[in-house]
Scaffold this motif. Structure first.
Motif, PDB file in Angstrom:
ATOM      1  N   LEU A 194       0.735  -1.023  -0.111  1.00  0.00           N
ATOM      2  CA  LEU A 194       0.172  -0.027   0.082  1.00  0.00           C
ATOM      3  C   LEU A 194       0.634   1.346   0.057  1.00  0.00           C
ATOM      4  CD1 LEU A 194      -2.593  -0.474   2.239  1.00  0.00           C
ATOM      5  CD2 LEU A 194      -2.936   0.231   0.154  1.00  0.00           C
ATOM      6  N   ARG A 195       1.692   1.208   0.591  1.00  0.00           N
ATOM      7  CA  ARG A 195       2.340   2.039   0.893  1.00  0.00           C
ATOM      8  C   ARG A 195       2.969   2.489  -0.476  1.00  0.00           C
ATOM      9  NH1 ARG A 195       4.077   0.800   6.164  1.00  0.00           N
ATOM     10  NH2 ARG A 195       5.833  -0.851   4.933  1.00  0.00           N
ATOM     11  N   LEU A 196       3.213   1.290  -1.140  1.00  0.00           N
ATOM     12  CA  LEU A 196       4.328   1.795  -2.478  1.00  0.00           C
ATOM     13  C   LEU A 196       3.039   1.707  -3.828  1.00  0.00           C
ATOM     14  CD1 LEU A 196       6.184  -1.456  -2.185  1.00  0.00           C
ATOM     15  CD2 LEU A 196       7.430   0.711  -2.816  1.00  0.00           C
ATOM     16  N   GLY A 197       1.844   2.248  -3.124  1.00  0.00           N
ATOM     17  CA  GLY A 197       1.146   2.823  -3.747  1.00  0.00           C
ATOM     18  C   GLY A 197       0.510   1.684  -5.157  1.00  0.00           C
ATOM     19  N   LEU A 198      -0.171   0.629  -4.449  1.00  0.00           N
ATOM     20  CA  LEU A 198      -0.500  -0.575  -5.044  1.00  0.00           C
ATOM     21  C   LEU A 198      -1.971  -0.949  -3.811  1.00  0.00           C
ATOM     22  CD1 LEU A 198       0.410  -2.911  -6.985  1.00  0.00           C
ATOM     23  CD2 LEU A 198       1.003  -3.918  -5.306  1.00  0.00           C
ATOM     24  N   THR A 199      -2.785  -0.437  -5.114  1.00  0.00           N
ATOM     25  CA  THR A 199      -4.241  -0.425  -4.514  1.00  0.00           C
ATOM     26  C   THR A 199      -5.277  -2.017  -5.071  1.00  0.00           C
ATOM     27  OG1 THR A 199      -5.052   0.853  -5.711  1.00  0.00           O
ATOM     28  CG2 THR A 199      -4.518   1.904  -4.190  1.00  0.00           C
ATOM     29  N   SER A 203      12.601   2.766 -11.155  1.00  0.00           N
ATOM     30  CA  SER A 203      11.566   3.581 -11.252  1.00  0.00           C
ATOM     31  C   SER A 203      10.791   3.724 -12.544  1.00  0.00           C
ATOM     32  CB  SER A 203      11.641   4.615  -9.986  1.00  0.00           C
ATOM     33  OG  SER A 203      10.591   5.096  -9.784  1.00  0.00           O
ATOM     34  N   GLN A 236       6.917   3.377 -14.218  1.00  0.00           N
ATOM     35  CA  GLN A 236       6.257   4.244 -14.917  1.00  0.00           C
ATOM     36  C   GLN A 236       5.916   4.914 -15.979  1.00  0.00           C
ATOM     37  OE1 GLN A 236       5.091   6.681 -12.015  1.00  0.00           O
ATOM     38  NE2 GLN A 236       3.745   6.963 -13.698  1.00  0.00           N
ATOM     39  N   GLU A 238       3.532   1.867 -16.590  1.00  0.00           N
ATOM     40  CA  GLU A 238       2.164   2.468 -15.839  1.00  0.00           C
ATOM     41  C   GLU A 238       1.294   3.479 -17.348  1.00  0.00           C
ATOM     42  OE1 GLU A 238       3.408   1.309 -11.000  1.00  0.00           O
ATOM     43  OE2 GLU A 238       3.253   3.446 -11.809  1.00  0.00           O
ATOM     44  N   LYS A 265      -1.934   3.027 -17.942  1.00  0.00           N
ATOM     45  CA  LYS A 265      -3.328   3.736 -17.651  1.00  0.00           C
ATOM     46  C   LYS A 265      -4.186   3.900 -19.109  1.00  0.00           C
ATOM     47  CE  LYS A 265      -4.156   7.750 -15.548  1.00  0.00           C
ATOM     48  NZ  LYS A 265      -3.463   8.994 -14.736  1.00  0.00           N
TER      49      LYS A 265
END
Lengths: 657, 249
Positions: A33-38, A356, A360, A363, A367
């Motif tokens: 979650l801290r790494l932005g994964l939901t 990273s 990005q 991702e 998106k």
């Protein structure tokens, strides 16, 4: 903004929940979650459901729900699951009676960790009975959870995959070319079911031979290979339909997915054996060609079209690749599958081991794909009896010319979703019934081109329909490579081609075949957008928004390639990712308006280009056909409304002829 | 098979560290391995090269083409048999060991001098050697790595075979206790009911040892200089290491 049914999660990061204790699981999910994964994904090992007393699945669902994380649960047995025997019950996986068999009687071995095992036969009644009871047990487990904690399953998506069918191929045949060889289970239970299928299928009225010296020709040895293909296809569809029936009784959100694990492919088996023996590096080229071949195959799952996904479990050959090679494969996977509404499954630790900036970039692509802004076109279809056993030279040539914009299908029902595709060629080994012929002709008459083989595999009823059609319309004969006849079909065209029994894939024969395919594509107004002067380069052209096109240029070799890119007319090109950035100053980034560009593609490189000013003939043709169809329908409706006595315009000559 | 074998990290620690031995060799110097069937090539492999175009070619043709390199022919049915027989073992490590032993035996029988391509990690080799006469029938090794990879692992050996490898769950210990090697070793001994030997070293040192031509000698020097910490300090183990390092036993 385009609104359509697209896949919201092209990148699904996998977590093996059974590897963590209660405390560790919570910590792990907090870290993600801290790494932005939901949103996370996980396989549900069958063995776990049958024998788990610690209720680890419940704990996992609870932990994910507490953190409001969305979850994709893959419940069908598949390869590459990091659980003993890929999650299968040990007694089933190690039972020789339930094993799937190759032609020579050997089983199909999967060499991936956590242990080498042999694939079970999905025809085995023992296997299927156990499998259905596992689904029932899982269903009741989820129902219990849902009753006790209704919100626990709110964000859960059930994922159904295609299972083992595509891996029933011999290592040897697959070694020469990706997906080469027949995909068939030669086990005893499969043979018995095959005989039953033959009797049942050909007892239908459709196959009653009206005037034939060979009343049982459909069951003859001559058609054995074709019948086995049809049977394998039928068995796979029945497996999927029954699986979907179990799950869809409840109101779960279900994703039907064709999941492919290249590391488990039979084509990679011998390579992986030697890599394991010698501690050697992975083979990027082989993985790359497996991806390309998989991308052109489109499957159905019951009534739904499957979303294509690639699973890199990174325990096989993938882990032996360099960082650059891994990035190449991840990018290629997301480009090919994400643009078709699918995506990738990847272990979360593997994903976060990438840099990273790379993550990005992927991702951003994902998106765009999830919003429907980046998609691949299907410009030609190839209809085959069995998706995993295609090996006709026509197919190879079509894919060679059109690349990843070709789509191979085996289910005629998929045509209704392919309205923007203007060309379909039917494999010469396809058995054509009247119903199939009707559907094909219906599809083609709206401005499309349909190529049918002139073969002996038409039922009497289908033959009658075809002869009636040919009698009503004059046709023209051509010989460009192969002999074929072109017959008008309302707005479309019907092509009947003569295909020789044997054709050599070299020399004059190959040249003739290529000319034939090119002439058919020309009839369908399908032409290259562009081409390179180097055969090592692969292109993935994607539609970007409504008006632009992106072309991703791939080099899977270890050397950089300097090449020239040619267009049929002047266009503007720029870097695709730069064009996406908010500081994009279009004018400064556009290259000169030109027809020819020099490019340098780095080793294991993916060059992203945005092309503007490109015109596609078939796209214009699609729009013109759709407009013509709309106008014609409007005229018919107006005539019926305005002129008394006119109820139907059937039989009247179309004013568009 | 139990679920306590973390193959990914095991492979990273014990296999990838020795993969670099032949990485610098040119493609032309590497051996070619061919699976043949009835005089034709079923499969061809050489690291860093794509030889799949040779599938279907006559055996003599590939032999002629690669006559300046070491070429090993193996019947396809033999390779298929190895893969199938490996399923008789449960653990992937045992399956891989079986495959390697079959391949190694084949090469020896055919007098092919390619042992350097089949090297095993020095620690695994020693654990499965005559050391087992001096070590308990079941024991564990706790490996703590500092530096670029701050990770803990425990390797379980039962009846002279490696039976488990994973990251231990130390959440039952307090934060301070987790830093104390002796406390961790004691906890793991009580958890697994076996004696556990703890090692602490820098991860880079681990990689350097694995790629060293005399790994045990290097290990011995690092223990002596305190760069590898042992907990507890067991003379029997140090004797075994020294005998390997200085006597070559």
């Amino acid at each position: 903004m385009l609104v359509r049914d697209v896949n919201p999660y092209p990148i699904r990061l996998v977590i093996n929940f059974w590897e963590y204790s209660n405390a560790q699981l919570g910590t792990k999910l907090d870290e993600l979650l801290r790494l932005g994964l939901t949103h996370i994904a996980s396989f549900v090992p069958w063995q776990l459901i049958e024998s788990d007393i610690s209720r680890s699945l419940n704990r996992f669902l609870q932990a994910a729900s507490e953190r409001r994380m969305a979850l994709s649960l893959v419940i069908t047995p598949d390869v590459g699951v990091y659980y003993p025997y890929s999650g299968l019950p040990k007694d089933l996986a190690s039972s020789t009676e339930s094993e799937a068999k190759q032609r020579a009687g050997d089983p199909f071995c999967i060499l991936l960790p956590p242990n080498v095992f042999c694939l079970p036969s999905l025809h085995s009644s023992h296997f299927l009975t156990r499998y259905h009871s596992y689904l029932t047990r899982l269903d009741s487990l989820l129902s219990e959870i849902s009753k006790a904690h209704p919100k626990l399953l709110e964000r859960v998506r059930i994922v159904l995959t295609g299972s083992f069918w595509k891996y029933y191929r011999s290592h040897y045949a697959s070694s020469s070319r990706a997906f080469e060889g027949e995909a068939r289970d030669f086990s005893h239970c499969s043979s018995l079911l095959f005989r039953e299928y033959l009797e049942r299928n050909y007892a239908q009225k459709e196959f009653a031979e009206l005037e034939s010296a060979e009343p049982n020709r459909w069951k003859s040895k001559f058609l054995e290979k074709t019948n086995y293909d049809l049977f394998s296809e039928y068995a796979e569809q029945m497996f999927k339909v029954r699986t979907a029936q179990f799950v869809k009784r409840k109101a779960y959100t279900v994703d039907c997915v064709e999941l492919y694990t290249p590391e488990a492919d039979p084509a990679y088996s011998y390579t992986y054996l030697f890599q394991t023996l010698l501690n050697a590096r992975g083979n990027l080229k082989l993985f790359s060609s497996l991806l390309s071949q998989m991308a052109v195959r489109k499957t159905k799952y019951g009534e739904d079209n499957s979303l294509p996904f690639i699973y890199w479990n990174a325990l096989g050959g993938f882990k032996n690749l360099t960082e650059t090679e891994k990035q190449f494969l991840i990018l290629k996977s997301i480009l090919l599958m994400g643009s078709q509404g699918g995506g990738i499954f990847l272990n979360e630790s593997e994903w976060f081991s990438f840099s990273s900036p790379f993550r990005q970039r992927v991702e951003n692509l994902a998106k765009l794909m999830s919003q429907g802004e980046l998609s691949i076109k299907t410009r030609a279809l190839y209809l085959t009896p069995h998706l995993w056993s295609v090996k006709h030279p026509l197919y190879y040539e079509l894919v060679r010319i059109l690349g990843v914009e070709t789509r191979v299908i085996s289910q005629i029902e998929m045509l209704s979703a392919m309205s923007k595709t203007m060309f379909l060629i039917v494999d010469p080994a396809f058995i054509i019934t009247k119903k199939i012929l009707d559907e094909l002709l219906q599809w083609a008459q709206a401005g499309r081109v349909l190529a049918l083989p002139r073969s002996s595999l038409y039922t009497s009823f289908a033959k009658g329909l075809l002869e009636h059609l040919l009698a009503q319309n004059s046709s023209m004969e051509f010989n460009l490579g192969l002999t074929y006849h072109v017959c008008p079909l309302k707005e479309g065209k019907l092509i009947l081609y003569d295909y020789p029994e044997k054709i050599h894939m070299q020399g004059e024969s190959l040249h003739a075949l290529r000319n034939f395919i090119k002439s058919l594509l020309s009839l369908a107004h399908i032409e290259d957008y562009c081409h390179f002067n180097d055969g090592r380069i692969e292109m993935i052209p994607l539609k970007f928004n409504e008006n632009s096109m992106s072309v991703f240029v791939l080099n899977d070799s270890a050397k950089k390639i300097d090449s020239e890119l040619f267009f049929n007319h002047s266009v503007y090109i720029s870097d695709f990712f730069n064009a996406l950035s908010s500081q994009y100053d279009r004018e400064s980034l556009l290259h000169e308006n030109a027809e020819r560009f020099e490019l340098c593609i780095p080793p294991c490189g993916v060059l992203p280009l945005l092309i503007e000013g490109i015109e596609s003939l078939d796209e214009a043709h699609i729009l013109a056909s759709q407009d013509a169809e709309f106008i014609k329908n409007s005229v018919h409706i107006s005539a019926i409304n305005e002129f008394p006595g006119i109820t139907e315009l059937e039989g009247t000559k179309s004013p568009w002829n | 098979m139990e679920l306590n074998f973390d193959w990914k990290n095991f492979h990273s620690l014990f296999f990838q560290s020795i993969e670099t031995k032949h990485a610098a060799d040119s493609a032309q110097s590497k051996p070619v391995f061919v699976l043949k069937d009835n005089g034709f090539v079923s499969f061809a492999f050489s690291e860093g090269e794509n030889l799949l175009d040779w599938v279907g070619a006559p055996e003599d043709e590939i032999r002629e083409n690669f006559k300046h390199r070491e070429i090993v022919f193996l019947n396809k049915s033999t390779a298929d048999g190895w893969m199938l027989k490996s399923t008789n073992h449960d653990l992937y490590y045992d399956q891989v060991k079986f495959l390697k032993s079959q391949a190694f035996g084949f090469l020896k029988k055919n007098k092919k001098n390619l042992e350097s391509y089949f090297l095993r990690h020095f620690l695994l080799e020693s654990i499965e050697s005559w050391w087992n006469k001096f070590l308990p029938s079941s024991y564990g090794m706790f490996l703590r790595f500092d530096g670029e990879q701050n990770k803990d692992y425990v390797l379980i050996v039962q009846k002279d075979k490696i039976s488990g490898f994973n990251e231990p769950d130390l959440t039952a210990l307090g934060v301070d206790q987790r830093k104390d090697l002796a406390a961790v070793v004691k906890y793991l001994s009580e958890k697994y009911f076996i004696p556990v030997q703890g090692f602490v070293l820098d991860y880079q040192k681990w990689k350097d040892i694995a790629s060293s031509p005399e790994p045990w000698k290097k290990t011995a020097f690092l223990i002596r200089s305190g760069q590898i910490k042992l907990a507890p300090f067991r003379w029997r183990l140090v004797f075994l290491i020294a005998s390997r390092a200085f006597l070559g036993l």
